[in-house]
Design a protein around this motif. Sequence first.
Motif, PDB file in Angstrom:
ATOM      1  N   ALA A   4      39.343  43.037  43.254  1.00 27.35           N
ATOM      2  CA  ALA A   4      38.832  41.761  42.740  1.00 27.35           C
ATOM      3  C   ALA A   4      39.054  40.528  43.421  1.00 27.35           C
ATOM      4  CB  ALA A   4      39.393  41.760  41.221  1.00 27.35           C
ATOM      5  N   ASP A   5      40.103  40.491  44.159  1.00 24.10           N
ATOM      6  CA  ASP A   5      40.231  39.528  45.070  1.00 24.10           C
ATOM      7  C   ASP A   5      39.334  39.532  46.223  1.00 24.10           C
ATOM      8  OD1 ASP A   5      42.279  38.548  43.682  1.00 24.10           O
ATOM      9  OD2 ASP A   5      43.917  39.467  44.671  1.00 24.10           O
ATOM     10  N   GLN A   6      38.826  40.662  46.387  1.00 21.12           N
ATOM     11  CA  GLN A   6      37.706  40.813  47.723  1.00 21.12           C
ATOM     12  C   GLN A   6      36.428  40.357  47.259  1.00 21.12           C
ATOM     13  OE1 GLN A   6      37.736  45.063  48.474  1.00 21.12           O
ATOM     14  NE2 GLN A   6      39.842  44.997  49.547  1.00 21.12           N
ATOM     15  N   LEU A   7      36.241  40.167  45.775  1.00 20.43           N
ATOM     16  CA  LEU A   7      34.923  39.708  45.461  1.00 20.43           C
ATOM     17  C   LEU A   7      34.732  38.204  45.283  1.00 20.43           C
ATOM     18  CD1 LEU A   7      34.607  42.075  42.191  1.00 20.43           C
ATOM     19  CD2 LEU A   7      33.615  42.359  44.328  1.00 20.43           C
TER      20      LEU A   7
ATOM     21  N   GLU B 168      35.364  38.426  39.053  1.00 22.70           N
ATOM     22  CA  GLU B 168      36.624  38.585  39.553  1.00 22.70           C
ATOM     23  C   GLU B 168      37.419  38.298  38.547  1.00 22.70           C
ATOM     24  OE1 GLU B 168      39.698  36.139  42.737  1.00 22.70           O
ATOM     25  OE2 GLU B 168      37.694  35.410  42.277  1.00 22.70           O
ATOM     26  N   ASN B 169      37.142  37.345  37.700  1.00 30.30           N
ATOM     27  CA  ASN B 169      38.403  36.886  36.595  1.00 30.30           C
ATOM     28  C   ASN B 169      38.148  38.099  35.650  1.00 30.30           C
ATOM     29  OD1 ASN B 169      38.874  34.471  37.457  1.00 30.30           O
ATOM     30  ND2 ASN B 169      37.149  33.200  36.590  1.00 30.30           N
ATOM     31  N   ALA B 170      37.063  38.575  35.264  1.00 32.70           N
ATOM     32  CA  ALA B 170      37.213  39.792  34.441  1.00 32.70           C
ATOM     33  C   ALA B 170      37.843  40.943  34.847  1.00 32.70           C
ATOM     34  CB  ALA B 170      35.452  40.094  33.887  1.00 32.70           C
ATOM     35  N   LEU B 171      37.556  41.390  36.171  1.00 26.07           N
ATOM     36  CA  LEU B 171      38.422  42.497  36.697  1.00 26.07           C
ATOM     37  C   LEU B 171      39.964  42.211  36.520  1.00 26.07           C
ATOM     38  CD1 LEU B 171      36.075  43.628  39.587  1.00 26.07           C
ATOM     39  CD2 LEU B 171      36.528  44.818  37.516  1.00 26.07           C
TER      40      LEU B 171
ATOM     41  N   ALA C 201      29.331  42.638  46.539  1.00 22.18           N
ATOM     42  CA  ALA C 201      30.272  43.175  45.659  1.00 22.18           C
ATOM     43  C   ALA C 201      29.893  44.668  45.395  1.00 22.18           C
ATOM     44  CB  ALA C 201      30.015  42.282  44.167  1.00 22.18           C
ATOM     45  N   ALA C 202      28.674  45.071  45.915  1.00 22.11           N
ATOM     46  CA  ALA C 202      28.197  46.589  45.422  1.00 22.11           C
ATOM     47  C   ALA C 202      29.238  47.764  45.794  1.00 22.11           C
ATOM     48  CB  ALA C 202      26.692  46.791  46.221  1.00 22.11           C
ATOM     49  N   SER C 203      29.843  47.541  46.998  1.00 22.20           N
ATOM     50  CA  SER C 203      30.302  48.430  47.622  1.00 22.20           C
ATOM     51  C   SER C 203      31.973  48.620  46.724  1.00 22.20           C
ATOM     52  CB  SER C 203      30.924  48.509  49.208  1.00 22.20           C
ATOM     53  OG  SER C 203      31.501  47.027  49.286  1.00 22.20           O
ATOM     54  N   THR C 204      32.281  47.297  46.321  1.00 22.90           N
ATOM     55  CA  THR C 204      33.646  47.298  45.940  1.00 22.90           C
ATOM     56  C   THR C 204      33.501  47.694  44.245  1.00 22.90           C
ATOM     57  OG1 THR C 204      34.332  45.515  47.075  1.00 22.90           O
ATOM     58  CG2 THR C 204      35.481  45.625  44.902  1.00 22.90           C
ATOM     59  N   CYS C 205      32.324  47.387  43.736  1.00 28.44           N
ATOM     60  CA  CYS C 205      32.002  47.791  42.365  1.00 28.44           C
ATOM     61  C   CYS C 205      31.967  49.484  42.283  1.00 28.44           C
ATOM     62  CB  CYS C 205      30.799  47.030  41.723  1.00 28.44           C
ATOM     63  SG  CYS C 205      31.239  45.447  41.266  1.00 28.44           S
TER      64      CYS C 205
ATOM     65  N   CYS D 269      27.402  42.680  40.492  1.00 28.21           N
ATOM     66  CA  CYS D 269      27.864  43.862  41.255  1.00 28.21           C
ATOM     67  C   CYS D 269      26.806  44.307  41.948  1.00 28.21           C
ATOM     68  CB  CYS D 269      28.337  44.797  40.140  1.00 28.21           C
ATOM     69  SG  CYS D 269      29.930  44.807  39.465  1.00 28.21           S
ATOM     70  N   SER D 270      25.622  43.838  41.877  1.00 23.44           N
ATOM     71  CA  SER D 270      24.365  44.194  42.426  1.00 23.44           C
ATOM     72  C   SER D 270      24.316  43.443  43.736  1.00 23.44           C
ATOM     73  CB  SER D 270      23.129  43.856  41.423  1.00 23.44           C
ATOM     74  OG  SER D 270      23.044  44.731  40.496  1.00 23.44           O
ATOM     75  N   ALA D 271      24.801  42.512  43.849  1.00 21.51           N
ATOM     76  CA  ALA D 271      25.009  41.690  45.106  1.00 21.51           C
ATOM     77  C   ALA D 271      25.396  42.449  46.167  1.00 21.51           C
ATOM     78  CB  ALA D 271      25.915  40.292  44.959  1.00 21.51           C
TER      79      ALA D 271
END
Length: 836
Positions: free
Chosen positions: A659-662, A668-671, A312-316, A307-309
Motif C-alpha cells: 500500500a505504501d508503494q501506491l 492506500e488508506n483502504a488497503l 497501481a495496476a501491477s501492485t493491485c 487500481c486501473s492507473a
Amino acid sequence: MAVELLLLLLLCGSTLSEVQPLHKPPPGTLDFGFVPVKTYDTNTYHEPGPIGILFRLVHAFLYLVQPNSFPQDLIKKLAQQTFGNVQDDYQKPENVVLTLQAIYYEIGFIVSAALGLLFVLLLPLVGLCFCMCRCCDNCGGEMHQRHKKNADCRRGCFATFLFVASLIISIGVLCAYAANQHLTSQVRGAKNLVHSNFKDLRIFLNDTPGQIDYLVSQYNTTKNKALSDLNNVGPLLGSRVQERFAKEVRPALDAALMMAGAIRETKEALENVSVSVEVLQEGTERLHANLTNVKIHLSNTLSDSACSAAQAASTCNIIRNSLNQLNINANFSGLPGVSTQLAKVNDVLKIDLSSLVQKGYAAFNDTPDLVLNQTRNILSDIKNLLDLIGSNITSFTKLLPVQKVLADLTIYLTQSEAYVQDYFPVVEQYDFYRWLGCLTLCCMVILILVFYCLGLLCGTCGYDKHASPTTRGCISNTGGNFLMAGVGFSFLFSWVLMIIVVITFVTGGNVEKLVCEPYEDRTLFKVLDTPYLLNQHWRSYLSAIVLKNPDINLTFEKVYSDCKENKGIYTTLHLENLFNINEFLNISMYTEDVSLKIEHINVNLSNIVLLDEIGKRNILDFSSSGIDGINFAAYLTEINKSVTKVDLLSFANDLEARADQLPKGALENALKGHANSIRMIHNQQVVPLEQAMSTLNQSIRLLQRTSSEFMIKVKNVISAVDAAQLLISNDASLVIIQETKKYMDMIIGYFEQYVEWVKESITMEVAACKPIANVIDTAVDIFLCSYVIDSVNTFWFGLGGCSIFLIPAIICAVKLSKYYRRMDTEDVYDDSVEQW
C-alpha cells in the motif's frame, strides 16, 4: 585369712574362663564406666643419691671377686639334696660334686676371706714381734742414726708415701662413715615407707568391696538396656521384619500409587482433548467466516478505478492474486471424539485407588505396632526374668561373708602395723648401737690418721737439716713420736678392723650375689618355683598353700609379675581353681531362659493386605477404558498443521508495504485499513487457536505414551502387588524367626558384653595386687638390698681399704720416724746400708 579375702571376688563368677559366649553377633556397645580405682602411694623406685657412685663401685669390685652368674642349678640341687647325720653321706660322689661346685662358685670370696684371715693372724703377730725386737734395741729401736748421703731423699720419699697412704686411708674412712650415716638415715626414713605400704594395703582391703559392688551394680546398665530394647520391640524387631519385606512391598505399592496418578493424569488429558477439540472447531468456523469477509472487502477495494492507473495496476494485481491464501489450513471438524474413553475413566475414578494403596501402606507400616501388641505377654515374662536375675545377684551378694573377711583382715593389718610401730623404736635403738660401733671403728682409723698427720706436720715443720740427729728439736722429735704412736695403734686396731671387714664382706657380698642380683632379674623366683623344692611332696608350693592343690601351675614369678603390673588378684592367683561359683551365679543359664522366652515370639502378619480385589479390579477396568483405540494419527496430522495457510501477520505487513508503494490517496488508506483488520483477526482468533492446539498436542501425546505402555504397566503392577502379598503370606514365618533370632542375639549380646567387661575388670582392675608386689619390693629390693646391703658393702669396702693401706703406712711411718726423732748417739758419715 588371706584365702578368705579371695571370697570377695566370688561375685564375678560369670567371668570364669569356662563360660563361653553363646552368640557371636556384635551387640550395641554398652558404657559401663570405669571401675573406681584409687592410686597407691608407695614408690618402689629408690634413688640413693650421690652415694650411688660408691654403690656402683662396690658392685664392680664384687663382680671382679665373683664374676660367675647366679648358680641357679646349684642352688636347686643343694636345696633338694638332703644331707644326713652320717659322715658317709658327705662322702657320696654327688655330694662331693655339689661341694666342689659350691667352692668353685665361692672361690673369689674364699680367697679374699682367707687373705683377710691371714691379715688378722699375721699382723698382730708381726706387731708383737716388732715390739719385742724394738725392746731389744733392734728393728730401729736403737736411738742411733748413721749419716747417709741420700738421707734427705729417703726422708722425703717416706714422707710422701706416708702422706699418700694416709690420704687413701682418709678416703676409705670417709666412704665407711658415709655408708654408716646413709644406713642410719635410711633406717629412720623407712618408717614412712612402711607406713605407706600399710596404707596401700588398707586401701586394697577397703576398696575391693566397693569395686565388686560397682561390678554388680553395672548389671543394671545391662538390664536397663535390655528392658529399653524390649520396650521398643516394635521399632526394633517390627522394623527389622518390615525392612525385610520392604524391598518387595514398597516398590509394588509405589507402582500402584503411580498407577492411580496415571489414571488421574489420563482423565485430565482426555478432558483437555475434549475441550480443546470443541474450542478449535468453533474457533476455526469463526475464523473462516472472518477471513472470507476480509477477502470480499479486499476484492471490492481492488475493483476501484484507482487500481486501473498505470502506477497501481501491477501492485493491485499482486494483492489480488494473494487473496486465496486467506483461508484456514487445519480442519478439526472431522476429528473423532473421546467422550466414550472419558466416561469409562470417570467410572474407574469413582473408586479411589490412591486411598486403597494408602491403606496398604498403612497396614504395612503398622508392622512394629503389630509386633508390639502380639508380644506383650512374652515381654512381660522376660522383664520378670531380668528382675529375677538382679534379685539373685543382690541376694547372693548378701550371702558372702564380705564384711567379716574385711573385718578380720583389717584387724590383722592393724595389729601388724601396731607391731611394727611398737618395735620400730627398738630397731632404731639397735641401729643406733650399730651406728655407734661403726663410728668407733671409723674413730680407730681416724685416731691412727691423726697420729700420722701430726707426725708428718710436726716432723716436717720441726725438722732442721743442719741439726745433727742428737740435737734435733723438740717439735721434730714429737713428730717422730706421733708416727710411732700411730704405728702402735695400727698394730692394735688393724686386726680388729679386718675381722669386721671379713665378716661383713662375706655376708654382704654373698647376699648381694645370691639374693639382690637374682631378685632384680627375677632368677630368684625361678629357683623358688622349682617343683618339689620347698616341699618334697608338693609340685607347686604356692598353689598348695593358696589353692590347696599342688598340681596347679601357680609360680612365684608369675604372681609377682602380675602384681607388679597391677593385675587383679583373682587372675593372679588363679582363683577360678578354688571357687567355682558358676553354681551360684550362672548368667549363661539365665541367658538360655531369655533365649527360650524370645524364641516363643510369634507374630502373625496375615492381616496385612497390600491391595484388595477392588483395587486390582479398578486397575484392570482402567486397562479396558479404550484409550488405546483413539486415532492419534488423525489428531497429530491436524495438530501439525498451521491454523491458516499463511501467517496473517506477515500477510498484513506485506499488504501494508505494498500500500505504501501506491500513490497517496483513498486506495492506500483502504488497503492499510484491511491490513489492520487482518492483524486484529490474528491476535483475537489465531493466537487462542494456537494455544488450544498446543494443549491438544500435549494431551494427545500424553495419551499416546500412556496407551503404548498401558497394558505392560498394568500387568507389572498387578504382578508386583501379588508377588509382595504372596511373600508376606508365605515367608512371614521364616522372616520373623530369622529376625527374632537376630533380636535375641542382640539382647543376649548385652549380657555377654557385661560378662566380658566384668572379666576384663576383674583381671586388670578389681583387687589389683600392686601393694603386694610393693611390699615385697620394699622388703627385699629397697630395705634389704638398697638400704642395708649396699651400705654394709660400702662400709667394708672403705674400712677394708683403710686396713690394707695401714701396712705401707706402718712401714713408711717406722722408717720416717728415724729421721724426726732425737737420737741418743750418732755416727760419722757412713755409706753403708742402715740396719734395724
